[in-house]
Design a protein around this motif. Structure first.
Motif, PDB file in Angstrom:
ATOM      1  N   SER A   1       0.844  -1.182   0.000  1.00  0.00           N
ATOM      2  CA  SER A   1       0.000   0.000   0.000  1.00  0.00           C
ATOM      3  C   SER A   1       0.887   1.242   0.000  1.00  0.00           C
ATOM      4  CB  SER A   1      -0.888   0.009   1.246  1.00  0.00           C
ATOM      5  OG  SER A   1      -1.425   1.297   1.464  1.00  0.00           O
ATOM      6  N   ALA A   2       0.659   2.126  -0.962  1.00  0.00           N
ATOM      7  CA  ALA A   2       1.413   3.377  -1.005  1.00  0.00           C
ATOM      8  C   ALA A   2       1.158   4.187   0.262  1.00  0.00           C
ATOM      9  CB  ALA A   2       1.046   4.182  -2.245  1.00  0.00           C
ATOM     10  N   GLY A   3      -0.068   4.202   0.733  1.00  0.00           N
ATOM     11  CA  GLY A   3      -0.402   4.964   1.933  1.00  0.00           C
ATOM     12  C   GLY A   3       0.347   4.486   3.158  1.00  0.00           C
ATOM     13  N   ILE A   4       0.414   3.175   3.354  1.00  0.00           N
ATOM     14  CA  ILE A   4       1.140   2.623   4.496  1.00  0.00           C
ATOM     15  C   ILE A   4       2.627   2.926   4.366  1.00  0.00           C
ATOM     16  CG2 ILE A   4       1.871   0.472   5.612  1.00  0.00           C
ATOM     17  CD1 ILE A   4      -0.953  -0.620   4.954  1.00  0.00           C
ATOM     18  N   THR A   5       3.164   2.771   3.176  1.00  0.00           N
ATOM     19  CA  THR A   5       4.582   3.043   2.977  1.00  0.00           C
ATOM     20  C   THR A   5       4.898   4.514   3.216  1.00  0.00           C
ATOM     21  OG1 THR A   5       4.675   1.241   1.368  1.00  0.00           O
ATOM     22  CG2 THR A   5       6.518   2.780   1.394  1.00  0.00           C
ATOM     23  N   PHE A   6       4.033   5.417   2.747  1.00  0.00           N
ATOM     24  CA  PHE A   6       4.227   6.840   3.003  1.00  0.00           C
ATOM     25  C   PHE A   6       4.235   7.127   4.503  1.00  0.00           C
ATOM     26  CE2 PHE A   6       3.478   8.227  -1.383  1.00  0.00           C
ATOM     27  CZ  PHE A   6       4.375   9.271  -1.441  1.00  0.00           C
ATOM     28  N   ALA A   7       3.357   6.507   5.240  1.00  0.00           N
ATOM     29  CA  ALA A   7       3.318   6.722   6.686  1.00  0.00           C
ATOM     30  C   ALA A   7       4.642   6.321   7.329  1.00  0.00           C
ATOM     31  CB  ALA A   7       2.162   5.942   7.306  1.00  0.00           C
ATOM     32  N   HIS A   8       5.185   5.173   6.934  1.00  0.00           N
ATOM     33  CA  HIS A   8       6.472   4.723   7.476  1.00  0.00           C
ATOM     34  C   HIS A   8       7.594   5.666   7.053  1.00  0.00           C
ATOM     35  CE1 HIS A   8       5.313   0.898   9.307  1.00  0.00           C
ATOM     36  NE2 HIS A   8       4.465   0.760   8.294  1.00  0.00           N
ATOM     37  N   LEU A   9       7.581   6.118   5.826  1.00  0.00           N
ATOM     38  CA  LEU A   9       8.605   7.033   5.322  1.00  0.00           C
ATOM     39  C   LEU A   9       8.571   8.358   6.077  1.00  0.00           C
ATOM     40  CD1 LEU A   9      10.780   7.689   3.150  1.00  0.00           C
ATOM     41  CD2 LEU A   9       8.904   8.526   1.728  1.00  0.00           C
ATOM     42  N   LEU A  10       7.400   8.941   6.201  1.00  0.00           N
ATOM     43  CA  LEU A  10       7.277  10.251   6.829  1.00  0.00           C
ATOM     44  C   LEU A  10       7.559  10.212   8.331  1.00  0.00           C
ATOM     45  CD1 LEU A  10       4.197  11.590   4.858  1.00  0.00           C
ATOM     46  CD2 LEU A  10       6.619  11.979   4.391  1.00  0.00           C
ATOM     47  N   LYS A  11       7.399   9.032   8.950  1.00  0.00           N
ATOM     48  CA  LYS A  11       7.730   8.879  10.369  1.00  0.00           C
ATOM     49  C   LYS A  11       9.207   8.548  10.565  1.00  0.00           C
ATOM     50  CE  LYS A  11       4.982   5.944  12.304  1.00  0.00           C
ATOM     51  NZ  LYS A  11       3.965   4.976  12.718  1.00  0.00           N
ATOM     52  N   GLY A  12       9.952   8.388   9.474  1.00  0.00           N
ATOM     53  CA  GLY A  12      11.380   8.089   9.566  1.00  0.00           C
ATOM     54  C   GLY A  12      11.702   6.628   9.780  1.00  0.00           C
ATOM     55  N   GLN A  13      10.745   5.748   9.558  1.00  0.00           N
ATOM     56  CA  GLN A  13      10.967   4.320   9.774  1.00  0.00           C
ATOM     57  C   GLN A  13      11.617   3.637   8.577  1.00  0.00           C
ATOM     58  OE1 GLN A  13       6.875   3.437  10.813  1.00  0.00           O
ATOM     59  NE2 GLN A  13       7.423   3.317  12.987  1.00  0.00           N
ATOM     60  N   VAL A  14      11.557   4.249   7.402  1.00  0.00           N
ATOM     61  CA  VAL A  14      12.269   3.786   6.214  1.00  0.00           C
ATOM     62  C   VAL A  14      12.951   4.994   5.594  1.00  0.00           C
ATOM     63  CG1 VAL A  14      10.756   1.818   5.748  1.00  0.00           C
ATOM     64  CG2 VAL A  14      10.245   4.007   4.701  1.00  0.00           C
ATOM     65  N   GLN A  15      14.040   4.767   4.869  1.00  0.00           N
ATOM     66  CA  GLN A  15      14.837   5.860   4.309  1.00  0.00           C
ATOM     67  C   GLN A  15      14.264   6.403   3.001  1.00  0.00           C
ATOM     68  OE1 GLN A  15      17.433   7.455   5.618  1.00  0.00           O
ATOM     69  NE2 GLN A  15      17.666   8.760   3.847  1.00  0.00           N
ATOM     70  N   ALA A  16      13.674   5.530   2.190  1.00  0.00           N
ATOM     71  CA  ALA A  16      13.185   5.963   0.880  1.00  0.00           C
ATOM     72  C   ALA A  16      12.068   5.042   0.422  1.00  0.00           C
ATOM     73  CB  ALA A  16      14.313   5.947  -0.139  1.00  0.00           C
ATOM     74  N   TYR A  17      11.303   5.528  -0.548  1.00  0.00           N
ATOM     75  CA  TYR A  17      10.238   4.741  -1.165  1.00  0.00           C
ATOM     76  C   TYR A  17      10.500   4.768  -2.659  1.00  0.00           C
ATOM     77  CZ  TYR A  17       5.385   3.288  -2.262  1.00  0.00           C
ATOM     78  OH  TYR A  17       4.262   2.628  -2.702  1.00  0.00           O
ATOM     79  N   ILE A  18      10.680   3.595  -3.242  1.00  0.00           N
ATOM     80  CA  ILE A  18      10.969   3.459  -4.663  1.00  0.00           C
ATOM     81  C   ILE A  18       9.909   2.543  -5.247  1.00  0.00           C
ATOM     82  CG2 ILE A  18      12.646   2.686  -6.374  1.00  0.00           C
ATOM     83  CD1 ILE A  18      14.791   3.126  -4.118  1.00  0.00           C
ATOM     84  N   SER A  19       9.123   3.076  -6.210  1.00  0.00           N
ATOM     85  CA  SER A  19       8.028   2.291  -6.760  1.00  0.00           C
ATOM     86  C   SER A  19       7.551   2.904  -8.065  1.00  0.00           C
ATOM     87  CB  SER A  19       6.864   2.242  -5.766  1.00  0.00           C
ATOM     88  OG  SER A  19       5.889   1.322  -6.177  1.00  0.00           O
ATOM     89  N   LYS A  20       6.707   2.174  -8.767  1.00  0.00           N
ATOM     90  CA  LYS A  20       6.014   2.697  -9.941  1.00  0.00           C
ATOM     91  C   LYS A  20       4.585   2.971  -9.496  1.00  0.00           C
ATOM     92  CE  LYS A  20       5.245   2.003 -14.811  1.00  0.00           C
ATOM     93  NZ  LYS A  20       5.520   1.168 -15.984  1.00  0.00           N
ATOM     94  N   LEU A  21       4.203   4.250  -9.481  1.00  0.00           N
ATOM     95  CA  LEU A  21       2.917   4.648  -8.929  1.00  0.00           C
ATOM     96  C   LEU A  21       2.097   5.455  -9.922  1.00  0.00           C
ATOM     97  CD1 LEU A  21       4.240   5.859  -5.462  1.00  0.00           C
ATOM     98  CD2 LEU A  21       3.032   3.719  -5.929  1.00  0.00           C
TER      99      LEU A  21
END
Length: 85
Positions: A10-30
């Motif tokens: 889910s892009a939304g879940i991944t964005f939440a983790h990214l914006l909270k600093g839990q992952v460094q980057a999000y790489i995908s085809k969206l």
């Protein structure tokens, strides 16, 4: 350069983790509807949203993109494009 890859489905879940600093980057085809709200939040918080080649995204079609902090995105693009010496 990575300790692993996470796919949340889910892009939304991944964005939440990214914006909270839990992952460094999000790489995908969206698609534009997958990225619109997250892009606004990310850019407001100092992240960049770029195509794999470092160009701005168009928001008119599905395309590959990287969302990452400004200080990390160029290194990620370099590594992805195989230009890391």
């Amino acid at each position: 350069h990575s300790s692993g890859v996470r796919i949340y489905g889910s892009a939304g879940i991944t964005f939440a983790h990214l914006l909270k600093g839990q992952v460094q980057a999000y790489i995908s085809k969206l698609a534009p509807w997958d990225i619109a709200a997250g892009r606004v939040l990310a850019e407001t918080l100092g992240f960049q949203v770029l195509q794999f080649d470092g160009q701005p995204i168009s928001m008119t079609q599905k395309e590959g993109m990287i969302i990452a902090p400004k200080q990390a995105i160029q290194e990620i693009i370099t590594i992805m494009n195989g230009s890391n010496d």
